[in-house]
Enzyme design. Structure first.
Site, PDB file in Angstrom:
ATOM      1  N   GLY A  71      31.613  19.690 -16.358  1.00 61.28           N
ATOM      2  CA  GLY A  71      31.746  19.952 -15.226  1.00 61.28           C
ATOM      3  C   GLY A  71      30.961  21.321 -15.655  1.00 61.28           C
ATOM      4  O   GLY A  71      29.980  21.810 -14.877  1.00 61.28           O
ATOM      5  N   THR A  72      31.796  22.201 -15.046  1.00 63.12           N
ATOM      6  CA  THR A  72      31.823  23.436 -15.276  1.00 63.12           C
ATOM      7  C   THR A  72      30.691  24.704 -16.467  1.00 63.12           C
ATOM      8  O   THR A  72      29.874  25.183 -15.671  1.00 63.12           O
ATOM      9  CB  THR A  72      33.052  24.076 -16.326  1.00 63.12           C
ATOM     10  OG1 THR A  72      34.277  24.020 -15.296  1.00 63.12           O
ATOM     11  CG2 THR A  72      32.579  25.149 -15.972  1.00 63.12           C
ATOM     12  N   ALA A 202      32.721  13.522 -17.346  1.00 60.24           N
ATOM     13  CA  ALA A 202      33.548  12.184 -16.611  1.00 60.24           C
ATOM     14  C   ALA A 202      34.776  12.457 -16.436  1.00 60.24           C
ATOM     15  O   ALA A 202      34.928  10.732 -16.464  1.00 60.24           O
ATOM     16  CB  ALA A 202      33.677  11.985 -18.651  1.00 60.24           C
ATOM     17  N   THR A 239      27.869  20.207 -32.481  1.00 58.06           N
ATOM     18  CA  THR A 239      28.389  19.221 -33.024  1.00 58.06           C
ATOM     19  C   THR A 239      29.031  18.517 -31.788  1.00 58.06           C
ATOM     20  O   THR A 239      29.771  18.790 -30.964  1.00 58.06           O
ATOM     21  CB  THR A 239      28.937  18.616 -34.511  1.00 58.06           C
ATOM     22  OG1 THR A 239      28.375  19.731 -35.494  1.00 58.06           O
ATOM     23  CG2 THR A 239      29.599  17.371 -34.621  1.00 58.06           C
ATOM     24  N   CYS A 327      41.439  24.816 -10.327  1.00 62.59           N
ATOM     25  CA  CYS A 327      41.275  25.533 -10.267  1.00 62.59           C
ATOM     26  C   CYS A 327      41.803  26.604  -9.921  1.00 62.59           C
ATOM     27  O   CYS A 327      42.122  27.501 -10.268  1.00 62.59           O
ATOM     28  CB  CYS A 327      40.035  25.765 -10.319  1.00 62.59           C
ATOM     29  SG  CYS A 327      38.999  25.019 -11.089  1.00 62.59           S
TER      30      CYS A 327
END
Ligand code: PLP
Length: 394
Positions: A71-72, A202, A239, A327
């Site tokens: 998300g960051t 996720a 990748t 955080c």
């Protein structure tokens, strides 16, 4: 000891089915998705299957989904839309964000301010709802980006994103929405939301950590943050983490379509927790709007108790929750979000965030309420003169 996990807004336990779908890609199917041999094609097909699942969940085309490391990173790229000069718009250099954004958005905006952009924070009411009209004044003339999160990660309060989207459309300003906490918890149709870009992650939906996505409108202008190969349509080089992306897709397939009865049940349990705490603990109160609230989060202030000490005590009894967001929870300052909505610093330092998931039971909630009540009473009994409770003697 039984564990009651009430920290699902920080992260969720990975689903067994997700792990099963990931395992082959951590073992035998180890190909590089850019390679033109069978192993590579298997990996590439698996990534595209996940992309389709995520696209379907918000009603966009697969080409609008860009996989990121979480998300960051999706928020960083999303805010970066603000510095993509649009035709004839080079005078527009003001970024407007709400004062309750996650650091992933706020710090990205601050980095643009350091690079010469102006940054304006709009206002928020005491119930944690951002005033959409705050985005209007400088919108037309100067803004290059609006950002407002869908549901706040500390309070759980749902924000008026559709209203801000209308203003953004009228002003022709790209609009970024951080949907990390709301994804698969609130109905989400990308076009109806009216955003230029949204971020999802996720590990908040029982998928793996380290993978997320930025979902963008077809005409969005995006600034590259990672340089290298042409993966993810050239927008995000490197990748890809195939197993994580496969796990993300699997988590989405098990959570979409959203099961309304599961959401309602989580909501009922969250209300039971809130009511139970407030009715049995005189110093407890709910932070933020009681009505405009996502199903799984309750932010409760225990006035005069230090949340960190209470959390340590609860952890020893098997109840896991957090103070504010993950955080910032290692810092001793009061949460920026809680002070922005007008909470006194001591009340902010006494705030615990409880967050549920579909597996939370009624027994878990009743046991947690009882233990929190006992913990608060124990800590209040050891109150030192400065108004904060002493650390338990263990
Ligand atoms: N935005 C919000 C609202 C969040 O709650 C979080 C994580 O807690 C993030 C962004 C960052 O997501 P990630 O942990 O996937 O980097």
């Amino acid at each position: 000891m039984k564990r009651i996990y009430l920290d699902n807004a920080s992260t969720t336990r990975m689903d067994e089915t997700v792990l099963e779908e990931m395992l082959p890609f951590l073992k035998d199917e180890f190909g590089n998705p850019s390679s033109h041999h069978r192993l590579g094609e298997v990996a590439s097909d698996a990534i595209e299957r996940s992309r389709e699942s995520i696209a379907k969940s918000v009603n966009v085309k697969p080409s609008q989904v860009i996989f990121t490391s979480g998300g960051t990173e999706a928020c960083n790229i999303g805010v970066g839309m603000g510095c993509c000069v649009r035709d004839g718009d080079c005078q527009k250099r003001t970024i407007m964000i709400s004062p309750i954004e996650h650091p992933a958005v706020r710090e990205s905006a601050i980095s643009l301010r350091n690079a010469g952009f102006s940054l304006i924070e709009t206002d928020v009411s005491n119930d944690g709802i951002v005033n959409p009209l705050g985005f209007q004044p400088s919108g037309k003339s100067a803004s290059c980006l609006f950002a407002l999160m869908h549901a706040n990660n500390e309070l759980g309060v749902i924000q008026p994103v559709e209203e801000v989207a209308k203003i953004a459309k009228d002003c022709d300003v790209p609009f970024f929405v951080d949907c990390v906490q709301s994804y698969l918890k609130l109905p989400m149709d990308f076009r109806r939301l009216g955003a230029s870009g949204i971020a999802v992650s996720a590990h908040k939906i029982h998928g793996p950590k380290g993978v997320g996505a930025l979902i963008v409108s077809e005409d969005a202008k995006i600034k590259r943050l990672v340089f290298g190969g042409d993966q993810e349509s050239g927008l995000r080089a490197g990748t890809p983490s195939v197993a994580n992306i496969v796990g993300f897709g699997a988590a989405v397939r098990s959570g979409f379509p959203i099961d309304e009865s599961v959401i309602r049940n989580t909501e009922r349990l969250r209300n039971r927790l809130t009511r139970g705490l407030i009715e049995s603990i005189p110093v407890a109160s709910l932070n933020g709007s009681a009505e405009k609230r996502i199903c799984h989060i309750a932010s409760i202030a225990f006035d005069g108790v230090e949340a960190r000490t209470l959390l340590e005590w609860l952890d020893e009894q098997g109840v896991i929750a957090s103070a504010g967001s993950a955080c910032t929870s290692r810092r001793l300052e009061p949460s920026r979000i809680l002070t922005a909505i007008g909470l006194a610093p001591l009340k902010a330092l006494g705030t615990v965030r409880f967050s549920l998931d579909a597996c939370t039971s009624r027994d878990d909630i009743d046991e947690a309420v009882d233990l929190v009540r006992r913990g608060v009473s124990f800590l209040m009994g050891n109150k030192p003169p400065n108004g904060l409770a002493a650390a338990p003697a263990h």
